[in-house]
Design an enzyme around this catalytic site. Structure first.
Site, PDB file in Angstrom:
ATOM      1  N   ARG A  41       0.848  -1.194   0.000  1.00  0.00           N
ATOM      2  CA  ARG A  41       0.000   0.000   0.000  1.00  0.00           C
ATOM      3  C   ARG A  41       0.878   1.236   0.000  1.00  0.00           C
ATOM      4  O   ARG A  41       1.677   1.442   0.902  1.00  0.00           O
ATOM      5  CB  ARG A  41      -0.923  -0.003   1.229  1.00  0.00           C
ATOM      6  CG  ARG A  41      -1.897   1.169   1.243  1.00  0.00           C
ATOM      7  CD  ARG A  41      -2.993   0.975   2.266  1.00  0.00           C
ATOM      8  NE  ARG A  41      -2.515   1.067   3.636  1.00  0.00           N
ATOM      9  CZ  ARG A  41      -3.285   0.892   4.709  1.00  0.00           C
ATOM     10  NH1 ARG A  41      -4.556   0.579   4.549  1.00  0.00           N
ATOM     11  NH2 ARG A  41      -2.780   0.994   5.920  1.00  0.00           N
ATOM     12  N   SER A 110     -12.649  -4.750  -0.173  1.00  0.00           N
ATOM     13  CA  SER A 110     -13.034  -4.282   1.156  1.00  0.00           C
ATOM     14  C   SER A 110     -14.542  -4.115   1.249  1.00  0.00           C
ATOM     15  O   SER A 110     -15.180  -3.624   0.313  1.00  0.00           O
ATOM     16  CB  SER A 110     -12.374  -2.933   1.470  1.00  0.00           C
ATOM     17  OG  SER A 110     -10.982  -3.069   1.639  1.00  0.00           O
ATOM     18  N   LYS A 139      -5.825   3.872   9.238  1.00  0.00           N
ATOM     19  CA  LYS A 139      -6.596   4.335   8.089  1.00  0.00           C
ATOM     20  C   LYS A 139      -7.462   5.504   8.542  1.00  0.00           C
ATOM     21  O   LYS A 139      -8.385   5.349   9.337  1.00  0.00           O
ATOM     22  CB  LYS A 139      -7.466   3.201   7.533  1.00  0.00           C
ATOM     23  CG  LYS A 139      -8.074   3.465   6.167  1.00  0.00           C
ATOM     24  CD  LYS A 139      -8.732   2.200   5.613  1.00  0.00           C
ATOM     25  CE  LYS A 139      -9.183   2.389   4.167  1.00  0.00           C
ATOM     26  NZ  LYS A 139     -10.327   3.313   4.062  1.00  0.00           N
TER      27      LYS A 139
END
Length: 209
Positions: A41, A110, A139
């Site tokens: 990521r 997700s 996040k």
């Protein structure tokens, strides 16, 4: 025929948390400790460096049989030869990602609401990322936590492989699995620790329990 994958322990990278150890070294140590899937990521890295990092990791992980997934970026996955992608609800739609990457690519999705779980039942994704299971600061735009009861509800209505993420560590990973998840994904529980390998080993012991 898609490959059989052990989804029990995912590492999702965070460049800032990895600090001086660096993303690649953190990943290699974590894999040595038992991580079975790596999701790269990169929210701020430019595309060229993103592809370079992905290509390097793919070269290191392929001989170990550990899949490399790219977060969000189908183009980077394609350019680097990664094994697949993990997409969110605001990323490229699953159908387009599958058309681009082909039938053998690993695609995870997700899900943050019950409606998204229901919608995903018609999709041939490899796994659903239950996000977040617990409150998390990793996040910034995370949805409200599912909690263990939310994991149980999802397990009752879908046959997809379920991977929990968000606020998970060695102290609660087993709880997430017992609630119905097939695996867990972690960020800060490995990235930025003094020993990514030792952190991964601790998670593996918790999962095996």
């Amino acid at each position: 025929m898609r490959q059989l994958i052990d989804y029990s322990l995912h590492l999702v990278t965070d460049r800032d948390l990895c600090g001086g150890t660096g993303v690649v070294e953190t990943v290699l140590q974590a894999v040595a400790g038992g991580v079975r899937v790596v999701q790269l990521r990169e929210k701020t890295l430019d595309t060229r460096r993103f592809i370079e990092t992905a290509t390097q990791l793919r070269k290191e992980l392929a001989p170990l049989g550990v899949p490399l997934l790219i977060n969000d970026r189908v183009d980077v996955a394609l350019a680097s030869g990664a094994d697949g992608v993990h997409i969110g609800q605001s990323d490229m739609p699953y159908e387009q990602a599958r058309a681009i990457l082909g039938p053998k690519a690993i695609i995870g999705l997700s899900v943050e609401t019950q409606e998204q779980v229901t919608e995903a039942k018609r999709l041939d994704v490899e796994y659903l990322g239950i996000s977040p299971v617990f409150a998390t600061t990793t996040k910034k735009d995370a949805a409200p936590p599912w909690g263990l009861e939310g994991v149980r509800r999802i397990r009752l209505v879908t046959n997809h492989i379920l991977v929990g993420i968000g606020g998970i560590g060695a102290d609660n990973a087993a709880d997430v699995l017992m609630a119905g998840a097939d695996g867990v994904a972690v960020v800060s529980a490995i990235c930025g620790t003094a020993s990514p390998r030792a952190a991964a080993e601790a998670l593996c012991r918790a999962i095996q329990r």
